[in-house]
Enzyme design. Structure first.
Site, PDB file in Angstrom:
ATOM      1  N   CYS A  67     -23.435  15.444 -11.726  1.00  9.74           N
ATOM      2  CA  CYS A  67     -24.510  16.745 -11.811  1.00  9.74           C
ATOM      3  C   CYS A  67     -25.021  17.287 -10.144  1.00  9.74           C
ATOM      4  O   CYS A  67     -24.025  18.564  -9.929  1.00  9.74           O
ATOM      5  CB  CYS A  67     -25.105  17.278 -12.885  1.00  9.74           C
ATOM      6  N   CYS A  78     -30.569   8.302 -14.279  1.00  8.24           N
ATOM      7  CA  CYS A  78     -31.021   9.392 -14.968  1.00  8.24           C
ATOM      8  C   CYS A  78     -31.874   9.423 -16.575  1.00  8.24           C
ATOM      9  O   CYS A  78     -32.681   9.808 -16.645  1.00  8.24           O
ATOM     10  CB  CYS A  78     -30.123  11.013 -15.319  1.00  8.24           C
TER      11      CYS A  78
END
Length: 403
Positions: free
Chosen positions: A233, A137
């Site tokens: 997440c 990410c």
């Protein structure tokens, strides 16, 4: 010791002195290193760290623009605290930006995040690897795509709430560990390129987490006691195997559990249930502790053996990044330079050296190293300056210690 208060029954928040607040503002100004009034984009996830960054930079006199990324369908995550970039976090970031008094934008990056992070995460498990989605990410949507947005907004720098230090030495930027080693995130940022590091700023490098919460409370920010992000997440339930089963159902094909010596010990229901070093959940008993030592996705075999079989003599790096003084990591490997290699975020770096073997960049450990799994990251540090990050790469394969 500073007095502590508890806000909304979440996390303890220390009271801070006025001098501490002034020092935090000066520390943020020093981290940015630009003239007051310069435009800086603050990446705001909705958590306490990134919110404090935006607030400190605004207080320090910068022209701050907050940007939040919506990275995945946040419907399920709304039911679980501690998942970043979800609905509640976007709401928190928007409220914080309004309270601070800065413009704020929310960018829909769901498709980019799915392609670059979620799909790669599922594919890695299918290949018998152990991925680190936070690194992917940072490497893609945050430190590649978002930096482009920051430049389009006319910003001279982009600031984040990561706990890592940026230092300038000569005409190069160095990445260094944060002052709070318990919060240091340099392992997750090894893939930050020199060009990205030149543009990024990390205003929390000289602060410890309790200080950050204290600053948030002093500034009146409602997220002062908000819990930190936990788990992956985009897996708010914490059950990543359910996600993989949905995205890559072929990983549910049964196969054999085989001892290193060739004995078939049992059957498994899917190779994606296993990672290198795993001991629990094998459901085989031979009178000695057994660990997963290798995964063979082509044959759907899970190979197990004694703990000593996990010792790794060397590993091969791919998708490398270099921040050292040598021109390239290949040049450093040709010179067999010594390094400290960190193969997991929870492990201390181990002495090793770089080597170029048959065209591959390899990390050769001084002693056998445990916990090494293909797909994981290997961050490299300077043994003569252990705070400095030299770069690293992703682990392609390993060579076991021969007994």
């Amino acid at each position: 010791m500073a007095a502590m208060t508890l806000v909304e029954d979440f996390c303890p928040v220390p009271d801070i002195a006025r001098t501490d607040m002034d020092a935090a503002v000066e520390s943020a100004r020093a981290a940015v290193g630009l003239p007051v009034g310069a435009r800086v984009v603050a990446a705001m996830s909705g958590g306490v760290d990134s919110t404090v960054v935006a607030a400190l930079l605004h207080k320090a006199g910068y022209d701050v623009v907050g940007v939040t990324l919506q990275l995945y369908d946040h419907g399920a995550a709304l039911k679980k605290k501690g998942a970043c970039c979800a609905g509640q976090d976007i709401h928190d970031a928007r409220l914080a930006a309004d309270m601070i008094g800065i413009p704020h934008y929310v960018l829909d990056y769901e498709s980019r995040f799915r392609d670059a992070v979620i799909d790669q995460f599922a594919d890695s498990y299918l290949k018998g690897q152990t991925p680190v989605p936070c690194i992917r990410c940072n490497q893609t949507v945050k430190f590649r795509d978002l930096l482009d947005v920051a430049r389009d907004l006319g910003a001279e720098a982009m600031a984040t709430g990561h706990y890592v230090r940026r230092a300038v030495a000569g005409n190069r930027s160095q990445m260094r560990k944060a002052i709070d080693h318990s919060r240091d995130q340099s392992y997750f940022l090894f893939a930050t390129t020199q060009a990205q590091l030149d543009y990024l700023r990390f205003p929390l490098a000289d602060l410890e987490k309790p200080q950050v919460r204290g600053v948030a409370a002093e500034l009146g920010l409602k997220i002062a006691a908000k819990p930190d992000s936990q788990d992956i997440c985009f897996v708010p339930s914490g059950d990543y195997r359910t996600l993989i089963d949905r995205l890559r159902p072929q990983g549910r094909e049964a196969g054999e559990i085989v001892h290193m010596d060739g004995r078939v010990l049992g059957q498994h229901a899917g190779i994606t249930d296993y990672t290198i070093g795993q001991r629990r959940g094998l459901n085989v008993a031979v009178g000695e502790p057994l660990f997963v030592t290798r995964l063979e996705p082509e044959t759907r075999r899970v190979i197990v053996g004694p703990r000593e079989a996990l010792l790794t003599a060397s590993l091969t790096l791919e998708e490398t990044n270099w921040l050292g003084d040598e021109a390239t990591i290949t040049e450093a490997a040709e010179a067999n330079i010594p390094v400290l290699a960190r193969v997991r975020s929870t492990r201390q770096p181990s002495p090793a050296r770089l080597a170029l073997i048959d065209g591959d960049i390899r990390v050769v450990f001084d002693e056998g190293e445990e916990g090494v799994a293909p797909g994981q990251a290997c961050a490299l540090y300077d043994p003569t300056d252990t705070e400095r990050v030299l770069g690293g790469g992703f682990i392609r394969d390993t060579t076991a210690v021969v007994f």
